[in-house]
Design a protein around this motif. Structure first.
Motif, PDB file in Angstrom:
ATOM      1  N   LEU A 136       1.999  12.210   7.791  1.00 27.46           N
ATOM      2  CA  LEU A 136       2.593  11.708   6.500  1.00 27.46           C
ATOM      3  C   LEU A 136       3.106  10.628   5.414  1.00 27.46           C
ATOM      4  N   TYR A 137       4.150  11.180   6.049  1.00 25.53           N
ATOM      5  CA  TYR A 137       5.074  10.156   5.350  1.00 25.53           C
ATOM      6  C   TYR A 137       4.859   8.206   6.533  1.00 25.53           C
ATOM      7  N   ARG A 138       4.050   8.632   7.485  1.00 23.22           N
ATOM      8  CA  ARG A 138       4.557   6.353   8.444  1.00 23.22           C
ATOM      9  C   ARG A 138       2.702   6.347   8.221  1.00 23.22           C
ATOM     10  N   ARG A 139       1.730   7.024   8.108  1.00 19.01           N
ATOM     11  CA  ARG A 139       0.348   6.757   8.932  1.00 19.01           C
ATOM     12  C   ARG A 139      -0.348   7.045   8.098  1.00 19.01           C
ATOM     13  N   SER A 140      -0.430   8.339   7.544  1.00 19.90           N
ATOM     14  CA  SER A 140      -1.564   8.767   6.241  1.00 19.90           C
ATOM     15  C   SER A 140      -1.526   7.797   5.003  1.00 19.90           C
ATOM     16  N   PRO A 141      -3.257   7.774   4.792  1.00 20.81           N
ATOM     17  CA  PRO A 141      -3.921   6.890   4.524  1.00 20.81           C
ATOM     18  C   PRO A 141      -3.729   7.304   2.698  1.00 20.81           C
ATOM     19  N   VAL A 156       8.834   8.879  -0.803  1.00 18.37           N
ATOM     20  CA  VAL A 156       7.157   9.103  -1.026  1.00 18.37           C
ATOM     21  C   VAL A 156       7.580   8.215   0.861  1.00 18.37           C
ATOM     22  N   ASN A 157       6.226   8.279   0.463  1.00 21.57           N
ATOM     23  CA  ASN A 157       5.694   7.756   1.806  1.00 21.57           C
ATOM     24  C   ASN A 157       5.140   6.819   2.288  1.00 21.57           C
ATOM     25  N   ARG A 158       4.710   5.714   3.243  1.00 25.63           N
ATOM     26  CA  ARG A 158       4.544   4.305   3.319  1.00 25.63           C
ATOM     27  C   ARG A 158       2.570   3.889   1.832  1.00 25.63           C
ATOM     28  N   ALA A 159       1.970   5.395   2.152  1.00 27.40           N
ATOM     29  CA  ALA A 159       1.117   4.936   1.124  1.00 27.40           C
ATOM     30  C   ALA A 159       1.019   4.662   0.145  1.00 27.40           C
ATOM     31  N   ILE A 160       1.958   5.004  -0.527  1.00 24.12           N
ATOM     32  CA  ILE A 160       2.407   5.036  -1.905  1.00 24.12           C
ATOM     33  C   ILE A 160       3.300   4.067  -2.112  1.00 24.12           C
ATOM     34  N   GLU A 161       4.002   3.382  -0.725  1.00 23.81           N
ATOM     35  CA  GLU A 161       4.282   2.120  -1.198  1.00 23.81           C
ATOM     36  C   GLU A 161       3.697   0.838  -0.346  1.00 23.81           C
ATOM     37  N   LYS A 162       2.846   1.704   0.338  1.00 21.96           N
ATOM     38  CA  LYS A 162       2.025   0.470   0.146  1.00 21.96           C
ATOM     39  C   LYS A 162       0.818  -0.194  -1.788  1.00 21.96           C
ATOM     40  N   SER A 164       2.069   0.346  -4.666  1.00 19.15           N
ATOM     41  CA  SER A 164       3.148   0.277  -5.206  1.00 19.15           C
ATOM     42  C   SER A 164       3.579  -0.938  -5.847  1.00 19.15           C
ATOM     43  N   GLY A 165       3.243  -1.103  -4.137  1.00 20.98           N
ATOM     44  CA  GLY A 165       4.184  -2.102  -4.173  1.00 20.98           C
ATOM     45  C   GLY A 165       5.191  -2.348  -4.650  1.00 20.98           C
ATOM     46  N   ILE A 166       5.458  -1.047  -4.024  1.00 25.94           N
ATOM     47  CA  ILE A 166       7.511  -0.346  -3.909  1.00 25.94           C
ATOM     48  C   ILE A 166       8.260  -0.252  -2.765  1.00 25.94           C
ATOM     49  N   ALA A 167       9.042  -0.158  -2.248  1.00 24.20           N
ATOM     50  CA  ALA A 167       9.899   0.070  -1.333  1.00 24.20           C
ATOM     51  C   ALA A 167       9.624   1.508  -1.355  1.00 24.20           C
ATOM     52  N   ALA A 168       9.604   2.007   0.176  1.00 27.06           N
ATOM     53  CA  ALA A 168       9.440   3.523   0.212  1.00 27.06           C
ATOM     54  C   ALA A 168      10.694   4.161  -0.262  1.00 27.06           C
ATOM     55  N   ASP A 169      11.934   3.458  -0.802  1.00 33.53           N
ATOM     56  CA  ASP A 169      13.614   4.434  -0.593  1.00 33.53           C
ATOM     57  C   ASP A 169      13.385   4.102  -2.111  1.00 33.53           C
ATOM     58  N   ALA A 170      13.185   2.992  -2.967  1.00 31.72           N
ATOM     59  CA  ALA A 170      12.940   2.594  -4.121  1.00 31.72           C
ATOM     60  C   ALA A 170      12.561   3.476  -5.709  1.00 31.72           C
ATOM     61  N   PRO A 171      11.212   3.875  -5.019  1.00 38.88           N
ATOM     62  CA  PRO A 171      11.402   5.538  -6.434  1.00 38.88           C
ATOM     63  C   PRO A 171      12.299   6.590  -6.447  1.00 38.88           C
ATOM     64  N   VAL A 172      12.804   6.183  -5.460  1.00 45.68           N
ATOM     65  CA  VAL A 172      13.803   7.993  -5.504  1.00 45.68           C
ATOM     66  C   VAL A 172      14.396   7.875  -6.019  1.00 45.68           C
ATOM     67  N   GLY A 173      14.707   9.042  -7.076  1.00 45.79           N
ATOM     68  CA  GLY A 173      15.822   9.770  -7.838  1.00 45.79           C
ATOM     69  C   GLY A 173      15.277   9.116  -8.882  1.00 45.79           C
ATOM     70  N   ARG A 174      13.749   8.506  -9.512  1.00 44.83           N
ATOM     71  CA  ARG A 174      12.949   7.942 -10.667  1.00 44.83           C
ATOM     72  C   ARG A 174      11.625   9.645 -10.221  1.00 44.83           C
ATOM     73  N   ARG A 175      11.415   9.138 -11.904  1.00 46.37           N
ATOM     74  CA  ARG A 175       9.486  10.304 -12.559  1.00 46.37           C
ATOM     75  C   ARG A 175       8.918   9.129 -11.667  1.00 46.37           C
ATOM     76  N   SER A 176       7.749   9.762 -11.583  1.00 44.91           N
ATOM     77  CA  SER A 176       6.559   9.471 -10.731  1.00 44.91           C
ATOM     78  C   SER A 176       6.205   8.127 -11.950  1.00 44.91           C
ATOM     79  N   GLY A 177       5.971   8.924 -13.249  1.00 44.98           N
ATOM     80  CA  GLY A 177       5.347   7.965 -14.303  1.00 44.98           C
ATOM     81  C   GLY A 177       6.084   6.259 -13.851  1.00 44.98           C
TER      82      GLY A 177
END
Length: 811
Positions: A136-141, A156-162, A164-177
């Motif tokens: 779910l975190y590494r390979r799920s589309p 967030v997982n790698r699919a969100i990272e791919k 959004s173009g934002i590193a997986a740890d970048a959104p941590v602490g933010r809201r999805s919007g």
């Protein structure tokens, strides 16, 4: 035994967690030196039976020794081991156990082994769960976002990272919007809050979204969410899955658009309306803007040229955009090398994913290009409208600003529904062509300019039915008769279309022919009934023959009236038609109570005539049933509205006629049935314009008639017509004296014609013939016909009247 210096996961699901797994300690010779209660529970050996014994002698079955020795070798090499190994239970059965073994060092060089085991089933299940989480975190589309109780992103997982173009740890602490843009950032946070507070899961909710790194690309995502809780029920946060379904959504939208196009395009047989339906389906269904430009012959219902020729007219544009230079009805230039020109030349859709504005376009139509740039147009599809091999026009689809560029699938969909729309437009064009031909036929069969008659003042209206219904067979006519009289007729042929119009023309011609015979109204209607019966018989004959039957209209109604301005007598007869209305000079409106009679074509039933005297200035209103049914309401209410309008009979007749149409017809649409309206205001000839004498049946009658005629013409200032009129009177009175057997009546009427009438009690009809050179007589009526403009004979119950008309000399 000391605590090992190593860390194992404390997850409740971890089968090797301390307190959950079976643990044991082995020295470097493989002797058991430590044994836990959990190990005793799983394998049945108490600690006193195990400690101090070699593990392979006690816990491994003889057949499993080779495997056990291999495990020891692997563990010694790697300093640890993990896997499944069969263990002998105290009761002798084999138990599949999963183990983790790790070498530990104590007191310098002393090496021991720490083992943790669990049933193999639990270990395999735990491995699957770990593999699932890792997937779910590494390979799920499918995107996965974990929100904490404060609704901020924890992971967030790698699919969100791919995506959004934002590193997986970048959104941590933010809201999805903050990293996933929607039409409004609020709904994303509100969605998480609702699930967090209510615990109600969110399942496959579709919504539009854009990412921060690509705000110009609109995506469609499917969002599902559920609340996470620990075993005690404490809320840990919300897990949210986000799946990009843009392609699937677009494919579904294209199919939906095709279905919608089938239902919404072609609801009428109006070319402009069909073009507007096409534009409204395409925008916003497929494009941001859509225009439909058609050749002028398409709108007029004319034949189309085999090659592309003529100007294009903007017929529809959706949605309305005031900045666009070419609005509906404007001529749209076809720019060379433009996508529209190329699609028409190649007869295929032209797709411009990224529209390039060529320099030559600027030179030819700078305003158009400036408007396109202002709207942010960046992608275009131009589709030719073709039906039955002929070009009708072109459809242009634009996308602007943040919309995705068109794709090949979009062009295919545009071509598909444009092809369907083209057939509907061509059907509408052909229908317009047929309607124009039928209307031309109908108007050619109806009277043109009404004659200016001394007997009546006339106003009339004919309103064809809506295009969908087709023209009908309603007609009216005003027919001058002998003796300054006038005939009115209003009729209605059953049905619609060109066949109804043709049948109407035949009936109207028959009425004029019968009127010229000066027959009574009931006799005219009876002979019309015979004619319609003959038409029905012809249809039955065609149906029985091998030839294809021509569609005929078999039913009709009519009302026929004759008014005499000398006697003020009006005679009427009707065949299944609405009764006329009479408005007297004092404003009283009544429906004439004349016998209805059967509709024309039933045959065998009698028709009755109704006579009444009309005061001067009376208003006679004849109409077809479409007038009362125009608004689709109660006919009695419509009749009352008509009577109310007719009370204003003092108004000019044209104004009254216009008021009737305005009061009874809907203003927002054309009527569903044809409407014929005829209004006639009666006049009375002044007594000084009529002279009547009774002549005795004796040899001096002709001479007496000449004397009276000469004197009256001199009184009227028409002495120049005396010689001709004397010859006419002399011939007619002489024939009456020769062939009649009763008194002779001579009457002169002065209107725009000089009318001479001689009446007797005989029913013998005079005939015009050419006398031979050897004949002594037979030239009288020939002279009468040469000296007058018209002549004829009309019959009454007590005899006949021979009449002539001479035009008055210019004043």
């Amino acid at each position: 035994m000391g605590t090992p210096s190593m860390h194992f996961s404390e997850s409740p699901e971890d089968p090797f967690a301390l307190g959950h797994g079976a643990s044991a300690v082995l020295d470097d010779h493989g002797t058991v030196v430590g044994w836990s209660a959990r190990a005793q529970e799983l394998l049945g050996y108490p600690a006193k039976e195990v400690i101090g014994r070699a593990w392979q002698d006690l816990l491994v079955d003889a057949r499993d020794l080779p495997v056990a020795r291999s495990v020891v070798v692997d563990a010694l090499r790697a300093g640890g081991w993990f896997g499944i190994l069969p263990i002998r239970h105290r009761d002798g059965r084999r138990v599949e156990m999963g183990f983790r073994a790790r070498a530990i060092t104590r007191d310098g060089d002393c090496q021991e082994w720490f083992l943790v085991g669990a049933p193999a089933v639990e270990v395999v299940s735990w491995q699957r769960d770990r593999a699932l989480l890792d997937g779910l975190y590494r390979r799920s589309p499918i995107g996965l976002a974990i929100h904490g109780p404060d609704r901020k992103v924890i992971r967030v997982n790698r699919a969100i990272e791919k995506a959004s173009g934002i590193a997986a740890d970048a959104p941590v602490g933010r809201r999805s919007g903050e990293f996933l843009i929607e039409e409004d950032a609020g709904p994303a946070d509100e969605r998480v809050r609702h699930v967090l507070e209510t615990g109600e899961p969110l399942i496959f909710t579709e919504q539009s979204a854009r990412t921060r790194h690509a705000p110009g690309q609109e995506r469609m995502v499917s969002v599902s969410a559920f609340r996470m809780e620990d075993p005690s029920g404490r809320v840990l946060g919300v897990a949210e899955t986000i799946e990009d379904i843009t392609q699937r959504y677009r494919a579904r939208r294209r199919l939906t658009l095709l279905n919608e196009a089938s239902a919404r395009i072609g609801t009428s047989l109006d070319v402009a309306q069909t073009a507007r339906e096409l534009a409204e389906v395409a925008a916003p269904g497929l494009a941001d803007y859509c225009s439909v430009d058609l050749l002028k012959p398409v709108l007029l219902g004319d034949e189309l040229p085999s090659n592309m020729a003529g100007a294009l007219l903007r017929v529809a544009f959706s949605p309305p955009e005031p900045r666009v230079p070419f609005q509906e009805g404007d001529v749209v230039p076809l720019l060379p090398e433009s996508p529209q020109a190329r699609c028409l030349a190649e007869r295929r859709p032209v797709l411009e994913r990224l529209l390039s504005l060529r320099p030559e376009w600027h030179a030819m139509d700078r305003r158009r290009i400036e408007v396109a740039l202002g709207l942010g147009v960046h992608s275009l599809i131009a589709v030719p409208l073709m039906a039955r091999g002929l070009i009708l026009g072109v459809v242009s689809l634009w996308r602007v600003r943040h919309s995705e560029p068109f794709e090949d699938d979009d062009a295919a969909v545009a071509h598909e529904f444009s092809s369907r729309a083209a057939v509907c437009i061509d059907n509408a064009r052909r229908f317009t062509q047929q309607q124009n031909a039928a209307l031309t036929l109908q108007h050619s069969l109806l009277p043109g300019a009404l004659p200016d008659l001394p007997a009546v003042e006339v106003a009339c209206r004919y309103l064809p039915a809506s295009g969908e219904q087709g023209i009908g067979g309603d007609w009216f006519d005003v027919i001058p008769l002998s003796g300054a009289r006038v005939a009115f007729v209003v009729g209605d042929v059953v049905g619609h279309g060109i066949h109804a119009a043709a049948s109407m023309g035949r009936l109207r011609a028959a009425v004029r022919t019968l009127a010229s015979l000066d027959l009574e109204p009931d006799e005219v209607v009876a002979r019309l009934d015979d004619l319609v019966s003959l038409l029905a018989a012809e249809l039955e004959t065609d149906a029985e023959s091998s030839q294809p039957a021509i569609e005929q209209v078999l039913g009709a109604t009519c009302v026929y009236a004759v008014y005499d301005p000398v006697s003020r007598r009006c005679s009427l007869a009707r065949a299944g038609h609405p009764a006329p209305l009479l408005t007297t000079p004092d404003g009283q409106v009544t429906v004439l109570d004349l016998p209805a009679g059967p509709p024309l074509g039933l045959g065998g039933l009698p028709f009755e005539m109704y006579d009444l005297d009309l005061p001067e200035g009376s208003l006679l209103t004849l109409f077809t049933d479409g007038l009362l049914e125009a608004r689709g309401g109660d006919i009695d209410v419509a009749l009352e509205n008509l009577r109310e309008r007719l009370t204003r009979s003092a108004d000019p007749l044209e104004l009254t006629c216009h008021g009737v149409v305005e009061a009874l017809l809907p203003t927002d649409r054309r009527p569903t049935d044809d409407i014929a309206l005829l209004m006639a205001r009666t006049r009375v000839l002044p007594p000084e314009n009529v002279a009547t004498w009774q002549l005795p049946l004796e040899a001096t009658a002709a001479a007496r008639g000449r004397e009276l005629t000469t004197a009256k013409l001199a009184e009227w200032g028409l002495s120049d017509m005396a010689f001709t009129t004397e010859l006419v009177v002399s011939e007619l009175v002489t024939n009456a004296y020769r062939y009649g057997d009763g008194p002779v009546t001579l009457r002169l009427i002065r209107t725009q014609y000089l009318i001479c009438e001689v009446s007797d009690t005989s029913h013998t009809s005079p005939h015009l013939r050419r006398a031979l050179s050897t004949d002594e007589g037979g030239r009288g009526l020939f002279l009468v016909a040469q000296l007058t403009e018209r002549w004829g004979t009309r019959y009454a119950h007590d005899g006949k009247t021979v009449w002539t008309e001479q035009p008055l000399p210019p004043s």
